[in-house]
Design an enzyme around this catalytic site. Structure first.
Site, short mmCIF file in Angstrom:
data_model
loop_
_atom_site.label_atom_id
_atom_site.label_comp_id
_atom_site.label_asym_id
_atom_site.label_seq_id
_atom_site.Cartn_x
_atom_site.Cartn_y
_atom_site.Cartn_z
N GLY A 18 0.82 -1.22 0.00
CA GLY A 18 0.00 0.00 0.00
C GLY A 18 0.85 1.26 0.00
O GLY A 18 0.69 2.13 -0.86
N ASP A 38 10.23 -6.15 -4.11
CA ASP A 38 9.21 -6.80 -3.29
C ASP A 38 9.31 -8.30 -3.57
O ASP A 38 9.94 -8.72 -4.56
CB ASP A 38 7.80 -6.28 -3.66
CG ASP A 38 6.82 -6.41 -2.51
OD1 ASP A 38 6.45 -5.36 -1.92
OD2 ASP A 38 6.44 -7.55 -2.16
N ALA A 40 6.45 -9.83 -3.94
CA ALA A 40 5.22 -9.95 -4.74
C ALA A 40 5.39 -9.26 -6.09
O ALA A 40 6.32 -8.49 -6.30
CB ALA A 40 4.06 -9.33 -3.98
N GLY A 77 8.07 -6.27 4.32
CA GLY A 77 7.88 -7.17 5.46
C GLY A 77 6.41 -7.36 5.74
O GLY A 77 5.55 -6.82 5.04
N ASN A 116 3.77 2.22 15.23
CA ASN A 116 3.21 2.56 16.55
C ASN A 116 3.06 1.32 17.42
O ASN A 116 2.93 1.44 18.63
CB ASN A 116 1.88 3.30 16.38
CG ASN A 116 0.75 2.39 15.91
OD1 ASN A 116 0.08 1.76 16.70
ND2 ASN A 116 0.55 2.29 14.60
N TYR A 140 4.52 -8.73 15.80
CA TYR A 140 4.82 -7.70 14.80
C TYR A 140 5.50 -6.50 15.45
O TYR A 140 6.55 -6.02 14.98
CB TYR A 140 3.49 -7.30 14.12
CG TYR A 140 3.55 -6.05 13.28
CD1 TYR A 140 4.26 -6.02 12.09
CD2 TYR A 140 2.88 -4.89 13.68
CE1 TYR A 140 4.30 -4.85 11.32
CE2 TYR A 140 2.90 -3.74 12.92
CZ TYR A 140 3.62 -3.72 11.74
OH TYR A 140 3.66 -2.58 10.99
N SER A 169 -1.14 5.38 11.38
CA SER A 169 -2.02 4.69 10.42
C SER A 169 -2.01 5.49 9.13
O SER A 169 -2.63 6.56 9.05
CB SER A 169 -3.46 4.64 10.96
OG SER A 169 -3.49 4.08 12.26
N SER A 170 -1.29 4.98 8.13
CA SER A 170 -1.15 5.73 6.88
C SER A 170 -2.01 5.10 5.80
O SER A 170 -1.64 4.06 5.21
CB SER A 170 0.32 5.82 6.46
OG SER A 170 0.48 6.82 5.47
P1 NAI Z 1 1.86 -3.79 2.99
O1 NAI Z 1 1.60 -5.07 3.69
O2 NAI Z 1 0.84 -3.29 2.04
O3 NAI Z 1 3.27 -3.86 2.23
C1 NAI Z 1 4.35 -4.61 2.69
C2 NAI Z 1 5.04 -5.22 1.49
O4 NAI Z 1 6.13 -6.04 1.96
C3 NAI Z 1 4.13 -6.12 0.65
O5 NAI Z 1 4.09 -5.69 -0.69
C4 NAI Z 1 4.74 -7.50 0.79
O6 NAI Z 1 4.65 -8.28 -0.40
C5 NAI Z 1 6.19 -7.18 1.14
N1 NAI Z 1 6.81 -8.32 1.83
C6 NAI Z 1 6.26 -9.11 2.78
N2 NAI Z 1 7.12 -10.10 3.10
C7 NAI Z 1 8.23 -9.93 2.33
C8 NAI Z 1 9.43 -10.65 2.17
N3 NAI Z 1 9.69 -11.76 2.88
N4 NAI Z 1 10.32 -10.20 1.28
C9 NAI Z 1 10.09 -9.09 0.54
N5 NAI Z 1 8.95 -8.36 0.64
C10 NAI Z 1 8.03 -8.79 1.52
O7 NAI Z 1 2.13 -2.71 4.15
P2 NAI Z 1 2.08 -1.12 4.06
O8 NAI Z 1 0.83 -0.67 4.69
O9 NAI Z 1 2.42 -0.67 2.70
O10 NAI Z 1 3.26 -0.74 5.07
C11 NAI Z 1 4.58 -0.57 4.60
C12 NAI Z 1 5.51 -0.64 5.80
O11 NAI Z 1 5.15 0.35 6.74
C13 NAI Z 1 5.47 -1.98 6.54
O12 NAI Z 1 6.78 -2.31 6.97
C14 NAI Z 1 4.59 -1.71 7.72
O13 NAI Z 1 4.93 -2.55 8.81
C15 NAI Z 1 4.90 -0.25 8.00
N6 NAI Z 1 3.79 0.44 8.64
C16 NAI Z 1 2.67 0.75 7.92
C17 NAI Z 1 1.63 1.42 8.52
C18 NAI Z 1 0.43 1.85 7.77
O14 NAI Z 1 -0.42 2.49 8.37
N7 NAI Z 1 0.29 1.56 6.47
C19 NAI Z 1 1.66 1.73 9.96
C20 NAI Z 1 2.89 1.35 10.62
C21 NAI Z 1 3.92 0.74 9.95
C1 15L Z 2 0.56 -0.87 11.40
O1 15L Z 2 1.69 -1.03 11.84
C2 15L Z 2 0.07 -1.63 10.22
O2 15L Z 2 1.10 -1.89 9.30
C3 15L Z 2 -1.09 -0.95 9.52
O3 15L Z 2 -1.69 -1.88 8.63
C4 15L Z 2 -2.11 -0.44 10.52
O4 15L Z 2 -2.69 -1.50 11.19
C5 15L Z 2 -1.43 0.49 11.50
O5 15L Z 2 -0.30 -0.10 12.10
C6 15L Z 2 -2.35 0.96 12.62
O6 15L Z 2 -1.98 0.82 13.78
O7 15L Z 2 -3.42 1.50 12.30
#
Ligand code: NAI
Ligand code: 15L
Length: 267
Positions: A18, A38, A40, A77, A116, A140, A169-170
């Site tokens: 995302g 990635d 994926a 991740g 967070n 996590y 939360s982005s």
């Molecule tokens: P997401 O789940 O949409 O994207 C994570 C990406 O990491 C996915 O495309 C997935 O295929 C890839 N991935 C998973 N396992 C993998 C592996 N073994 N090797 C290579 N790639 C792998 O998550 P999002 O929302 O885009 O978040 C991005 C980052 O920000 C993450 O690390 C997440 O923990 C962190 N984050 C996101 C928040 C949010 O509100 N969206 C809040 C807090 C942290």
């Molecule tokens: C995170 O760390 C997650 O990656 C995201 O999907 C949301 O759940 C976010 O925190 C949250 O706390 O809203």
């Protein structure tokens, strides 16, 4: 951004996710070459992009992935609560592999998508800054806490600088009452990542990623050197969010900063 200000090659992990899709587009002007990665499927490479499919759990593959990059924005991740064994591979081994590659290949700067959920067991009535003791709310959150320790170690031992962004939360907009406090707009996320990449002398900085929300729980004065001033606020969504049924006072979503993550598992 002028050609001189841009870095040569920037690596973006998690590019199919995302936030990865958002930053893939918005980081493009900041580097002459953007290497997107990635596990994926991703959109085909365009413009000055290089596309590398890579499993973060594969040390040799991550070493090749990192080679030749000036900086890394590490989003890759598992991004939600899952069984420990899955978190171990993608997040815990993954971040170790990334920093080992960075050390071996002379990468100078990492921007780490922490969360967070590193401090998820604080109550929503508490206000905390970057010096607050970590209180991870699951496997996590533990993996992100480990990631922050890895970042600190690789700075102290090897001088690799990191900004760990504890993202709230982005998403396009806040979708529940908790997110009225934790929401980070994509515009503010982009600004924060840019500041994290280009501010000189960050050492290992921990910063909370939230927009200028009315009831934000986090104090970013410890990261003032980044000069991050959020421009957006969840307030514009208040009527929509508060039209939802109220959350019971005993619901973790109403008690803890980490919300429902504090009550997930065992798996
Ligand atoms: P997401 O789940 O949409 O994207 C994570 C990406 O990491 C996915 O495309 C997935 O295929 C890839 N991935 C998973 N396992 C993998 C592996 N073994 N090797 C290579 N790639 C792998 O998550 P999002 O929302 O885009 O978040 C991005 C980052 O920000 C993450 O690390 C997440 O923990 C962190 N984050 C996101 C928040 C949010 O509100 N969206 C809040 C807090 C942290
Ligand atoms: C995170 O760390 C997650 O990656 C995201 O999907 C949301 O759940 C976010 O925190 C949250 O706390 O809203």
């Amino acid at each position: 951004m002028s050609n001189e200000q841009r870095m040569n090659r920037l690596l973006l992990t998690g590019a199919a996710g995302g936030l990865g899709k958002v930053l893939r587009e918005r980081l493009a002007p900041m580097a002459r070459t953007l290497r997107v990665s990635d596990i994926a499927d991703m959109q085909p490479a365009q413009g000055h992009e290089e596309l590398v499919v890579c499993d973060l759990a594969d040390k040799a593959a991550v070493d090749r992935l990192v080679e030749g990059c000036d900086a890394i924005v590490h989003l890759g991740g598992i991004s939600v609560e899952r069984p420990f064994e899955q978190i171990l591979e993608a997040n815990i081994k993954g971040i170790f592999h990334l920093y080992e590659g960075a050390r071996r290949h002379g990468v100078k700067r990492v921007v780490f998508a922490s969360s967070n959920h590193v401090i998820g067991f604080y109550k929503q009535t508490e206000r905390i800054d970057d010096s607050a003791k970590r209180r991870p709310d699951g496997y996590y959150g533990l993996s992100k806490s480990f990631g922050e320790d890895v970042a600190q170690f690789y700075f102290d031992r090897w001088g690799i600088e990191t900004v760990s962004i504890r993202i709230g939360s982005s998403f396009p907009e806040p979708v529940n009452r908790r997110m009225m406090s934790t929401w980070l707009s994509y515009r503010d996320l982009t600004t924060l990542v840019e500041k994290s990449l280009f501010t000189p002398h960050v050492g290992h900085t921990v910063v909370y990623g939230a927009s200028a929300n009315r009831d934000v729980w986090w104090d970013n004065s410890g990261a003032a050197h980044l000069g991050f001033v959020p421009q957006d606020t969840s307030e514009v969504f208040r009527d929509k969010v508060e039209a939802q049924p109220p959350v019971a006072p005993t619901d973790p979503n109403a008690i803890y900063q980490g919300g429902a993550f504090t009550a997930q598992g065992p798996f």
